[in-house]
Motif scaffolding. Structure first.
Motif, PDB file in Angstrom:
ATOM      1  N   THR A 277      19.895  65.781  -4.049  1.00  0.00           N
ATOM      2  CA  THR A 277      19.678  65.115  -5.218  1.00  0.00           C
ATOM      3  C   THR A 277      18.667  64.144  -5.242  1.00  0.00           C
ATOM      4  O   THR A 277      17.540  64.479  -6.625  1.00  0.00           O
ATOM      5  N   VAL A 278      18.592  63.202  -4.731  1.00  0.00           N
ATOM      6  CA  VAL A 278      17.831  61.966  -5.295  1.00  0.00           C
ATOM      7  C   VAL A 278      16.089  62.716  -4.589  1.00  0.00           C
ATOM      8  O   VAL A 278      15.544  62.565  -5.331  1.00  0.00           O
ATOM      9  N   LEU A 279      16.295  63.501  -4.016  1.00  0.00           N
ATOM     10  CA  LEU A 279      15.379  63.623  -3.261  1.00  0.00           C
ATOM     11  C   LEU A 279      14.369  64.607  -4.302  1.00  0.00           C
ATOM     12  O   LEU A 279      12.546  65.067  -4.323  1.00  0.00           O
ATOM     13  N   SER A 280      15.136  65.172  -4.753  1.00  0.00           N
ATOM     14  CA  SER A 280      14.665  66.652  -5.822  1.00  0.00           C
ATOM     15  C   SER A 280      14.550  66.108  -7.488  1.00  0.00           C
ATOM     16  O   SER A 280      13.678  66.257  -7.951  1.00  0.00           O
ATOM     17  N   SER A 281      15.048  64.547  -7.601  1.00  0.00           N
ATOM     18  CA  SER A 281      14.523  63.750  -8.284  1.00  0.00           C
ATOM     19  C   SER A 281      13.010  63.384  -8.580  1.00  0.00           C
ATOM     20  O   SER A 281      12.289  63.946  -7.367  1.00  0.00           O
ATOM     21  N   ASN A 282      12.625  62.428 -10.295  1.00  0.00           N
ATOM     22  CA  ASN A 282      11.819  61.594  -9.864  1.00  0.00           C
ATOM     23  C   ASN A 282      11.584  60.712  -9.760  1.00  0.00           C
ATOM     24  O   ASN A 282      10.640  59.742  -9.862  1.00  0.00           O
ATOM     25  N   VAL A 283      12.688  60.503  -9.079  1.00  0.00           N
ATOM     26  CA  VAL A 283      12.689  58.932  -8.847  1.00  0.00           C
ATOM     27  C   VAL A 283      13.110  58.673  -7.176  1.00  0.00           C
ATOM     28  O   VAL A 283      14.013  59.453  -6.405  1.00  0.00           O
ATOM     29  N   THR A 284      12.166  58.220  -6.205  1.00  0.00           N
ATOM     30  CA  THR A 284      12.170  58.392  -4.794  1.00  0.00           C
ATOM     31  C   THR A 284      12.910  57.141  -4.566  1.00  0.00           C
ATOM     32  O   THR A 284      13.041  56.305  -4.727  1.00  0.00           O
ATOM     33  N   PHE A 285      13.196  57.021  -2.992  1.00  0.00           N
ATOM     34  CA  PHE A 285      13.747  56.017  -2.385  1.00  0.00           C
ATOM     35  C   PHE A 285      13.221  55.163  -2.316  1.00  0.00           C
ATOM     36  O   PHE A 285      13.764  54.068  -1.723  1.00  0.00           O
ATOM     37  N   ASP A 286      11.348  55.228  -2.289  1.00  0.00           N
ATOM     38  CA  ASP A 286      10.540  54.021  -2.830  1.00  0.00           C
ATOM     39  C   ASP A 286      11.014  53.404  -4.114  1.00  0.00           C
ATOM     40  O   ASP A 286      11.012  52.430  -3.319  1.00  0.00           O
ATOM     41  N   GLN A 287      11.204  54.374  -4.554  1.00  0.00           N
ATOM     42  CA  GLN A 287      11.440  53.135  -6.041  1.00  0.00           C
ATOM     43  C   GLN A 287      12.729  52.445  -5.820  1.00  0.00           C
ATOM     44  O   GLN A 287      12.541  51.548  -6.262  1.00  0.00           O
ATOM     45  N   LEU A 288      13.350  53.487  -5.527  1.00  0.00           N
ATOM     46  CA  LEU A 288      14.970  52.561  -5.401  1.00  0.00           C
ATOM     47  C   LEU A 288      14.966  51.500  -4.328  1.00  0.00           C
ATOM     48  O   LEU A 288      15.434  50.404  -4.585  1.00  0.00           O
ATOM     49  N   ILE A 289      14.134  51.406  -3.388  1.00  0.00           N
ATOM     50  CA  ILE A 289      14.046  50.118  -2.202  1.00  0.00           C
ATOM     51  C   ILE A 289      13.287  48.607  -3.098  1.00  0.00           C
ATOM     52  O   ILE A 289      13.573  47.844  -3.560  1.00  0.00           O
TER      53      ILE A 289
END
Length: 369
Positions: free
Chosen positions: A140-152
């Motif tokens: 779900t995260v990978l398909s969202s507009n919020v990337t793991f890079d943004q979360l970090i």
């Protein structure tokens, strides 16, 4: 109680009068404060869909109560599973399809003006805890507009949220997500410099939640054996970050001091060990994972890890931490000829040690009962 829920769900629509929504939500929130009420609410898909919908309500008071209720529901693995697996088609009692709860959380967390960022972090922490849900949430995260890079970036940026939300529960979110091999390999990608940005939080004094979340993340990443040499290299230098919270203010002789990593030499008199036993245990377990291969064990011995563990063992009172510490010490004090395996995971544990650990486990259980 089921009849009450059927009545309440009628008022839990985006277009309902504000006072009716407030009253209905207060009743549902109160119900989730007890185990019996929680069980009944979890079984009502209509209520769950309405709560997810209202978590996106334009009225802050409604959205906040919806989040608090969802946090209670997701505190049980059963509730978290129901929320993640909700079928989101339009329901006749609800005006429109319920949004995906993970997406709702990500939107709040990534919005620097959000007044619901901390509840969203807490909810996402609960949702990501069951390992059975982890891969689905990662997708779900990978398909969202919020990337793991943004979360970090959000996690590591000082005062990202302008409304005073600290986002500490993003630490456990990262720890939970790192149950996924995909996320571990993202964190360990040498081109992204992610893990280096997380390491300082092992000593983060302002929040045990954030600190514990990152230690849990590091521990999970240490299960990726192919990255061990890189983790111990100067590029990451993870060993001092794992050892420093375990160290007190002890002074060693010059020979021992010179062998320690620079960060652990001549620590101040007011140096305190990590005060949470669960975090201490995770730190020890992370180092233990790094001892899998011979060349890494040799390196960890050369950095005089043993003397830090020796002093920790003298000080430690928690039985589970003591057991983890003794397990690691046993690896470090044995010669490679005694281990006789490149990968220690292939070695058989000596019978005397098995008996020793079983005895300690038994004593721990007896003391706890």
């Amino acid at each position: 109680m089921k009849n009450l829920l059927k009545e309440l769900v009628k008022f839990m629509q985006l277009g309902a009068r504000l006072d009716l929504k407030v009253g209905a939500l207060e009743n549902i929130l109160s119900l989730t404060g007890s185990n019996d009420g929680l069980e009944v609410v979890i079984e009502s898909d209509d209520i769950l869909k309405a709560l997810v919908t209202l978590s996106n309500d334009s009225a802050a008071v409604i959205a906040k109560d919806a989040f608090l209720t969802l946090i209670n529901i997701s505190s049980l693995d059963k509730g978290a599973s129901k929320l993640i697996n909700l079928k989101l088609e339009t329901n006749s009692l609800i005006e429109k399809s319920s949004p995906n709860i993970v997406i709702v959380c990500l939107q709040q967390i990534s919005n620097p003006e959000s007044e619901l960022a901390d509840p969203a972090c807490m909810l996402l922490s609960n949702l990501t805890r069951p390992i059975s849900l982890c891969d689905k949430i990662v997708d779900t995260v990978l398909s969202s507009n919020v990337t793991f890079d943004q979360l970090i970036n959000i996690f590591t940026k000082n005062e990202f949220n302008k409304k005073g939300h600290k986002l500490h529960y993003l630490g456990p979110v990262l720890s939970n997500l790192s149950q996924s091999s995909l996320v571990r390999k993202y964190i360990l990608d040498s081109t992204k410099c992610v893990i280096q940005r997380l390491l300082p939080f092992t000593e983060y004094k302002d929040s045990i939640v954030r600190r514990g979340g990152i230690v849990g993340t590091l521990k999970n990443c240490c299960f990726e054996e192919e990255f061990h040499k890189w983790l111990l290299s100067e590029d990451v230098d993870i060993l001092p970050r794992l050892l420093l919270p375990l160290a007190g203010n002890e002074q060693f002789d010059d020979e021992d001091m010179d062998k320690l990593p620079l960060e652990l030499q001549y620590l101040p008199d007011d140096k305190m060990r990590e005060d949470d036993p669960d975090i201490r245990k995770m730190l020890i377990e992370a180092i233990t994972q790094l001892c899998s291969l011979k060349e890494n064990r040799v390196y960890i011995r050369e950095k005089n890890t043993y003397v830090i563990l020796r002093e920790l063992h003298k000080w430690e009172k928690d039985r589970e931490v003591l057991l983890a510490c003794e397990n690691l010490v046993d690896i470090l004090i044995r010669t490679e000829e005694e281990i006789n395996k490149d990968n220690i995971k292939d070695a058989e544990v000596p019978v005397d040690l098995i008996e020793k650990f079983e005895k300690m486990d038994k004593e721990f259980v007896e003391d706890s009962s």
